[in-house]
Design a protein around this motif. Structure first.
Motif, short mmCIF file in Angstrom:
data_model
loop_
_atom_site.label_atom_id
_atom_site.label_comp_id
_atom_site.label_asym_id
_atom_site.label_seq_id
_atom_site.Cartn_x
_atom_site.Cartn_y
_atom_site.Cartn_z
N UNK A 353 11.44 23.72 -5.11
CA UNK A 353 12.22 22.50 -5.30
C UNK A 353 11.89 21.43 -4.25
N UNK A 354 10.80 21.63 -3.51
CA UNK A 354 10.46 20.70 -2.44
C UNK A 354 9.59 19.56 -2.96
N UNK A 355 9.77 18.43 -2.33
CA UNK A 355 8.97 17.22 -2.61
C UNK A 355 7.79 17.16 -1.64
N UNK A 356 6.63 16.79 -2.13
CA UNK A 356 5.45 16.67 -1.29
C UNK A 356 5.29 15.21 -0.85
N UNK A 357 5.37 15.00 0.45
CA UNK A 357 5.19 13.64 1.01
C UNK A 357 3.69 13.37 1.12
N UNK A 358 3.19 12.46 0.29
CA UNK A 358 1.76 12.18 0.25
C UNK A 358 1.39 10.87 0.94
N UNK A 359 2.37 10.08 1.36
CA UNK A 359 2.07 8.77 1.95
C UNK A 359 1.36 8.88 3.29
N UNK A 360 1.45 10.05 3.94
CA UNK A 360 0.78 10.20 5.22
C UNK A 360 -0.73 10.39 5.06
N UNK A 361 -1.19 10.54 3.80
CA UNK A 361 -2.62 10.76 3.56
C UNK A 361 -3.40 9.46 3.49
N UNK A 362 -2.72 8.33 3.31
CA UNK A 362 -3.37 7.02 3.19
C UNK A 362 -2.74 6.07 4.20
N UNK A 363 -3.60 5.33 4.94
CA UNK A 363 -3.09 4.47 6.01
C UNK A 363 -2.19 3.37 5.46
N UNK A 364 -2.57 2.75 4.32
CA UNK A 364 -1.73 1.69 3.76
C UNK A 364 -0.41 2.24 3.25
N UNK A 365 -0.44 3.42 2.61
CA UNK A 365 0.81 4.02 2.14
C UNK A 365 1.72 4.38 3.29
N UNK A 366 1.14 4.81 4.41
CA UNK A 366 1.96 5.15 5.58
C UNK A 366 2.69 3.91 6.10
N UNK A 367 1.98 2.78 6.11
CA UNK A 367 2.62 1.54 6.54
C UNK A 367 3.69 1.11 5.54
N UNK A 368 3.42 1.28 4.24
CA UNK A 368 4.43 0.93 3.23
C UNK A 368 5.67 1.80 3.38
N UNK A 369 5.46 3.07 3.70
CA UNK A 369 6.60 3.97 3.89
C UNK A 369 7.43 3.52 5.09
N UNK A 370 6.76 3.09 6.15
CA UNK A 370 7.49 2.61 7.32
C UNK A 370 8.25 1.33 7.00
N UNK A 371 7.60 0.45 6.22
CA UNK A 371 8.30 -0.78 5.81
C UNK A 371 9.53 -0.46 4.98
N UNK A 372 9.41 0.53 4.11
CA UNK A 372 10.56 0.93 3.29
C UNK A 372 11.70 1.44 4.15
N UNK A 373 11.39 2.17 5.21
CA UNK A 373 12.42 2.65 6.13
C UNK A 373 13.26 1.49 6.67
N UNK A 374 12.62 0.34 6.83
CA UNK A 374 13.30 -0.80 7.43
C UNK A 374 14.01 -1.66 6.38
N UNK A 375 13.42 -1.80 5.18
CA UNK A 375 13.88 -2.83 4.25
C UNK A 375 14.48 -2.30 2.94
N UNK A 376 14.16 -1.07 2.57
CA UNK A 376 14.60 -0.58 1.26
C UNK A 376 16.10 -0.26 1.24
N UNK A 377 16.77 -0.82 0.26
CA UNK A 377 18.20 -0.52 0.13
C UNK A 377 18.40 0.92 -0.32
#
Length: 393
Positions: A353-377
């Protein structure tokens, strides 16, 4: 500014550029291009040191021969022309190293013969009156000395035109600071050729019975120093610009990862090194931050909830987000929930039942994930939901 000071300033500019290249050469001593650039700058600096009128007088006095400084300076200038062309040969590149070596040997041999001819012509000629500023025009009709002057000018002109044409052609094929550096070198080479034209004009004027020596002694002198700074700037700009650009991109990435790093900070082991101070190289600080994020993600993996990730991903896609951004937002929500769940001692999620976090595999996705931490409702909603959830036994 007197002549000696002006020449020394030009030499100083070239020496600074040479020092920067020499530092790079320490790390890669076998690089033929770096060796050629460093040699070009060092020889150019030596040229301006010896060509200053006060130094010309000192050289003449040292050897006790009137105007012997002239063939010395002309020889150094010819050597400068040779290493410049060698630099262009390596800069242009060739698929076969054998061809590059053959072209280099041909260039160095040709200009070595020019140096030999300069000294031969000076030995054959007669220049008894010391001339520190106007030797080119003063002896423009003296047998053999005239030929010596024209020979060094011709060799200098060939190098200037070659440098100008090849640098301009290459500048049209490359972007950024390399293009800017090549354009500076092109401008410097054009000034160098203008210097030669002024010398030719003053000499021809003497042959025709006119006195236009000021073109050689004043205008050409000013252009020589200016061209040296342009060429030195052209050699220095690409490595400095590329280094500054790299550090700026690293700093931007470091700052954009701050929200994600702050989120996972509770999972960074206490035994890990503390964050580096701000004065440390930004590349090292970025490497440490990324390492902390990767380590924390591994530690949080057992608490990654597939239901949370799938729900957020579906909502983001339904709103028209791109697949990559939707995945990054889902990963951010999963991590936010895992941090809170692990901190509250919630039980781990079953492997199936676990989710695989794949955003750490791509530099742009990693930045998008960090941006989401700050801005995503949705990340904030996930935090609130996780905080209100009752820990399961």
């Amino acid at each position: 500014m007197n002549a000696g000071t002006a020449y020394l300033c030009s030499a100083g500019g070239l020496l600074i550029a040479a020092a920067i290249k020499a530092w790079a050469l320490r790390k890669n001593p076998r690089d033929p291009l770096l060796r050629a650039v460093t040699a070009t700058l060092v020889v150019g600096a030596l040229l301006f040191v010896t060509a200053a009128p006060p130094h010309l007088a000192a050289i003449n006095a040292l050897f006790g021969v009137p105007n012997i400084a002239a063939p010395i300076v002309y020889s150094i200038l010819t050597a400068f022309d040779a290493v410049t062309i060698v630099l262009l040969i390596h800069w242009r590149g060739n698929d076969e190293a054998r061809v590059t070596r053959r072209q280099t040997r041909l260039c160095l041999t040709t200009y070595a013969l020019v140096v030999l001819a300069i000294w031969t012509l000076f030995a054959w000629g007669d220049a008894p009156v010391e001339r520190l500023r106007d030797l080119d025009t003063y002896y423009s009709s003296t047998l053999w000395i005239r030929e010596m002057v024209l020979l060094y000018l011709a060799a200098h002109s060939v190098a200037a035109v070659t440098m100008m044409v090849l640098s301009w052609r290459w500048s049209r094929q490359v972007p950024g600071t390399l293009k800017g550096g090549l354009l500076l070198i092109t401008a410097g080479a054009a000034c160098t050729f203008a210097y030669d034209l002024l010398k030719y004009t003053a000499i021809v004027a003497r042959w025709l019975g006119h006195d236009w020596d000021w073109l050689s002694t004043q205008v050409a002198f000013s252009i020589a120093g200016f061209s040296a700074f342009l060429i030195a700037g052209g050699f220095v700009l690409p490595p400095l610009g590329q280094g500054a650009g790299y550090r700026w991109r690293a700093l931007r990435r470091f700052r954009r990862l701050q929200p994600l790093w702050s989120e996972i900070r509770p999972e960074i082991p206490r035994t890990s090194p503390p964050p580096m101070a701000w004065w440390q190289p930004v590349e090292h600080r970025l490497m440490q931050r990324e390492r902390d994020i990767f380590d924390a993600v591994l530690r949080l993996t057992p608490w990654f909830d597939r239901a949370t990730g799938a729900k957020v991903y579906a909502l983001a896609m339904a709103e028209g987000s791109e697949s990559g951004r939707a995945r990054s937002e889902a990963d951010a929500c999963v991590i936010a929930r895992a941090v809170i769940g692990k901190g509250r001692s919630a039980p781990a999620v079953a492997p199936e039942l676990r989710w695989t976090v794949s955003s750490i595999e791509d530099s742009d996705d990693l930045l998008d994930m960090s941006d989401a931490m700050l801005r995503s409702s949705r990340v904030e909603v996930t935090r609130q939901s996780a905080a209100l959830a009752e820990p399961r036994a």
